[in-house]
Motif scaffolding. Structure first.
Motif, PDB file in Angstrom:
ATOM      1  N   ALA A 387      -6.191  -7.463  20.332  1.00  0.00           N
ATOM      2  CA  ALA A 387      -8.003  -7.304  20.706  1.00  0.00           C
ATOM      3  C   ALA A 387      -8.384  -8.051  21.676  1.00  0.00           C
ATOM      4  O   ALA A 387      -8.751  -7.274  22.376  1.00  0.00           O
ATOM      5  CB  ALA A 387      -7.484  -8.793  19.940  1.00  0.00           C
ATOM      6  N   ALA A 388      -6.922  -8.325  22.470  1.00  0.00           N
ATOM      7  CA  ALA A 388      -6.781  -8.294  23.938  1.00  0.00           C
ATOM      8  C   ALA A 388      -6.718  -7.603  24.497  1.00  0.00           C
ATOM      9  O   ALA A 388      -7.458  -7.126  25.808  1.00  0.00           O
ATOM     10  CB  ALA A 388      -5.795  -9.192  24.541  1.00  0.00           C
ATOM     11  N   PHE A 389      -5.823  -6.681  24.800  1.00  0.00           N
ATOM     12  CA  PHE A 389      -6.026  -5.041  25.125  1.00  0.00           C
ATOM     13  C   PHE A 389      -6.443  -4.176  24.559  1.00  0.00           C
ATOM     14  O   PHE A 389      -7.313  -3.113  25.690  1.00  0.00           O
ATOM     15  CB  PHE A 389      -4.576  -4.688  24.587  1.00  0.00           C
ATOM     16  CG  PHE A 389      -3.459  -5.182  26.014  1.00  0.00           C
ATOM     17  CD1 PHE A 389      -3.237  -4.862  27.600  1.00  0.00           C
ATOM     18  CD2 PHE A 389      -2.570  -6.591  25.394  1.00  0.00           C
ATOM     19  CE1 PHE A 389      -2.716  -5.453  28.024  1.00  0.00           C
ATOM     20  CE2 PHE A 389      -1.208  -6.979  26.605  1.00  0.00           C
ATOM     21  CZ  PHE A 389      -1.744  -6.940  27.413  1.00  0.00           C
ATOM     22  N   ALA A 390      -7.034  -4.216  23.907  1.00  0.00           N
ATOM     23  CA  ALA A 390      -9.129  -3.519  23.505  1.00  0.00           C
ATOM     24  C   ALA A 390      -9.874  -3.856  24.484  1.00  0.00           C
ATOM     25  O   ALA A 390     -11.111  -3.437  24.730  1.00  0.00           O
ATOM     26  CB  ALA A 390      -9.057  -3.459  21.699  1.00  0.00           C
ATOM     27  N   ASN A 391      -9.760  -5.565  24.736  1.00  0.00           N
ATOM     28  CA  ASN A 391     -11.534  -5.660  25.704  1.00  0.00           C
ATOM     29  C   ASN A 391     -10.534  -5.471  27.045  1.00  0.00           C
ATOM     30  O   ASN A 391     -11.511  -5.246  27.166  1.00  0.00           O
ATOM     31  CB  ASN A 391     -11.325  -7.634  25.535  1.00  0.00           C
ATOM     32  CG  ASN A 391     -11.706  -7.834  24.696  1.00  0.00           C
ATOM     33  OD1 ASN A 391     -12.828  -7.940  24.881  1.00  0.00           O
ATOM     34  ND2 ASN A 391     -11.287  -8.510  23.540  1.00  0.00           N
ATOM     35  N   PHE A 392      -9.243  -5.549  27.132  1.00  0.00           N
ATOM     36  CA  PHE A 392      -9.002  -4.690  28.624  1.00  0.00           C
ATOM     37  C   PHE A 392      -9.816  -2.860  28.675  1.00  0.00           C
ATOM     38  O   PHE A 392     -10.104  -3.551  30.001  1.00  0.00           O
ATOM     39  CB  PHE A 392      -6.859  -5.024  28.573  1.00  0.00           C
ATOM     40  CG  PHE A 392      -6.726  -4.537  30.221  1.00  0.00           C
ATOM     41  CD1 PHE A 392      -7.123  -5.530  31.082  1.00  0.00           C
ATOM     42  CD2 PHE A 392      -6.701  -2.917  30.092  1.00  0.00           C
ATOM     43  CE1 PHE A 392      -6.172  -4.667  33.041  1.00  0.00           C
ATOM     44  CE2 PHE A 392      -6.561  -2.449  31.316  1.00  0.00           C
ATOM     45  CZ  PHE A 392      -5.794  -3.286  32.689  1.00  0.00           C
ATOM     46  N   ARG A 393      -9.238  -3.078  27.125  1.00  0.00           N
ATOM     47  CA  ARG A 393      -9.664  -0.853  27.594  1.00  0.00           C
ATOM     48  C   ARG A 393     -11.055  -1.426  27.495  1.00  0.00           C
ATOM     49  O   ARG A 393     -11.819  -0.016  28.766  1.00  0.00           O
ATOM     50  CB  ARG A 393      -9.056  -0.721  26.698  1.00  0.00           C
ATOM     51  CG  ARG A 393      -9.215   1.325  26.475  1.00  0.00           C
ATOM     52  CD  ARG A 393      -8.474   1.780  27.985  1.00  0.00           C
ATOM     53  NE  ARG A 393      -7.240   1.458  28.170  1.00  0.00           N
ATOM     54  CZ  ARG A 393      -6.511   1.852  29.122  1.00  0.00           C
ATOM     55  NH1 ARG A 393      -7.024   2.670  29.772  1.00  0.00           N
ATOM     56  NH2 ARG A 393      -4.956   1.988  28.928  1.00  0.00           N
ATOM     57  N   LEU A 394     -11.418  -1.989  26.900  1.00  0.00           N
ATOM     58  CA  LEU A 394     -13.412  -1.978  26.623  1.00  0.00           C
ATOM     59  C   LEU A 394     -13.905  -2.677  28.513  1.00  0.00           C
ATOM     60  O   LEU A 394     -14.251  -1.996  28.431  1.00  0.00           O
ATOM     61  CB  LEU A 394     -13.391  -3.646  25.812  1.00  0.00           C
ATOM     62  CG  LEU A 394     -15.228  -3.738  25.380  1.00  0.00           C
ATOM     63  CD1 LEU A 394     -15.865  -2.226  24.874  1.00  0.00           C
ATOM     64  CD2 LEU A 394     -15.003  -4.404  24.997  1.00  0.00           C
TER      65      LEU A 394
END
Length: 464
Positions: A387-394
């Motif tokens: 979820a953290a790196f999905a947020n980074f990409r987001l």
């Protein structure tokens, strides 16, 4: 020697090289084409509009698609399917219009999330499996794998831009050194529609259609070769059991925003999108193409690619001695100096070397931002890494989207002020995150230290 032989026998190095070369070929095409959009498809701002659509779709993709697609078809076929999405965008550029570029840009954006998440998950999986068999630390093997990947992948910026420059250098259009007043609208003073009556416009330097078709054919071939190589030679991995419900998987990215540290990191993460978008879109158009011509865009961006690649390696080596904060301070100083200089600089053709100095410095700073912010996410959110790196990409994609969206409406000097404002806001909120981490209780501090030792995929980008 025996250890090297074992490494090859396990086929893990082969898989790392296959996926790395696949990405090298794919982004040789896409990266080179992205850098040319603001100059190549200038009518009605179509090129930049298509980039906005890409990152808009990438936002949605990062929020929802990666966990679902990877869970359904596995990492290998997620990567292969996403690569096909990238090829459609290259094909759409053969006949650029709103009916070809916009749909293919949207499709590319949807494929972006599963592509990068699938790649990271795949490399981590095979790295941990090899570490388990060989009795080594998983983070050390994954570190080696990502080091090999980015060593090969970063060359895409060199090859993609080199191809475009070599092809466009055959253009019969020559750049004449005119009176300095002819370049008055170039640089920070470039505004939408302000320079349409001047000889130094982007359209004046537009290459012949035959050369554009040649370039797109080469890029399409690179994309197809990437798909074939990955589909045939990359070994699939057994899908891991995941008992999470569809709803939990679908909303994990949003649940992560309940962590205030994630919210504080949003401005700095968005800044990464802003600064890369500015160099690839505004600098290449308002400075390079406007003064030197589109045939020099590739050479300038090669300079950026080499600088980013080498500095990523250097930062990964020295960060253990200097610490993260010192490196981010250096990156901040470099970006501020570049922004102020770009605001003041009046570009002219006889200042040829200066056009390469800015991308070299910008690449140095970008290497620090990319590696150290990825590392920070890795350390802070080890328990919720997906979820953290999905947020980074987001949020990085949000930065790209906003930057490309206002590209056709604002003057370059205003865009520079926007980038500067995002940098200052990002650093201030980043300081708040560091303060929160330093004021944790001793037990929390120990937990953070353990998290730092449990490095996962994207953090490995800092160890190149």
């Amino acid at each position: 020697m025996q250890e090297i032989c074992t490494f090859f026998k396990e086929n893990h190095l082969k898989n790392v090289i296959v996926v790395s070369i696949g990405f090298l070929l794919l982004f040789t095409a896409y990266g080179g084409l992205q850098n040319l959009q603001s100059s190549l498809n200038v009518e009605g701002g179509l090129g930049v509009l298509s980039l906005s659509v890409i990152y808009g779709a990438l936002i949605a993709s990062s929020m929802f698609l990666p966990p679902i697609i990877i869970k359904s078809i596995g990492c290998k076929w997620s990567v292969v399917a996403a690569m096909c999405c990238y090829i459609t965008y290259t094909v759409g550029n053969f006949y650029p219009s709103r009916y070809t570029l916009i749909p293919t840009a949207f499709l590319l954006g949807l494929g972006g999330g599963p592509l990068w998440t699938g790649k990271s998950t795949y490399l981590t999986t095979i790295g941990n499996k090899y570490a388990e068999k060989s009795g080594k630390l998983g983070k050390d093997i994954v570190n080696q794998y990502f080091g090999i990947f980015f060593l090969i992948f970063q060359l895409s910026g060199v090859f993609g831009n080199l191809i475009s420059s070599l092809i466009f250098s055959q253009n019969s259009t020559k750049v004449e050194i005119l009176n300095s007043s002819a370049y008055a609208h170039c640089g920070a003073g470039d505004c939408p529609g302000a320079n349409m009556d001047n000889n130094n416009t982007t359209e004046f330097h537009r290459p012949a259609k035959s050369l554009v078709y040649t370039l797109l054919a080469v890029y399409t071939g690179c994309g197809i070769l990437a798909v074939v190589l990955t589909a045939i030679f990359l070994e699939g991995q057994a899908k891991e059991d995941d008992n999470r419900s569809f709803c939990t998987t679908f909303l994990a990215t949003f649940y992560h925003l309940r962590d205030k540290r994630q919210c504080l990191l949003i401005p700095l993460t968005m800044f990464i999108g802003f600064e890369v978008a500015f160099l690839s879109s505004e600098y290449t158009k308002a400075y390079v193409t406007c003064v030197l011509g589109i045939q020099f865009v590739g050479y300038v961006m090669i300079c950026f690619g080499i600088s980013t690649s080498l500095c990523s390696f250097i930062c990964g080596k020295i960060s253990q001695y200097t610490g993260r904060t010192a490196l981010l301070a250096i990156a901040t100083a470099i970006n501020i100096a570049c922004i102020v200089s770009l605001l003041l600089w009046k570009p002219l053709p006889n200042q040829f070397a200066v056009f390469f100095v800015f991308p070299a410095l910008w690449g140095f700073a970008d290497a620090i931002w990319q590696t150290q912010i990825n590392a920070l996410y890795g350390i802070l959110f080890n328990d919720h890494k997906e979820a953290a790196f999905a947020n980074f990409r987001l949020w990085e994609s949000v930065g790209f989207l906003i930057a490309f969206a206002y590209s056709n409406f604002l003057c370059v000097y205003i865009k520079l002020y926007v980038v500067l404002g995002m940098l200052i806001a990002g650093i201030v909120f980043y300081g708040a995150v560091e303060y929160l981490e330093r004021t944790k209780t001793p037990s929390a501090g120990c937990e953070a230290e353990n998290n730092e030792n449990a490095i996962f995929p994207e953090e490995e980008q800092t160890k190149l």
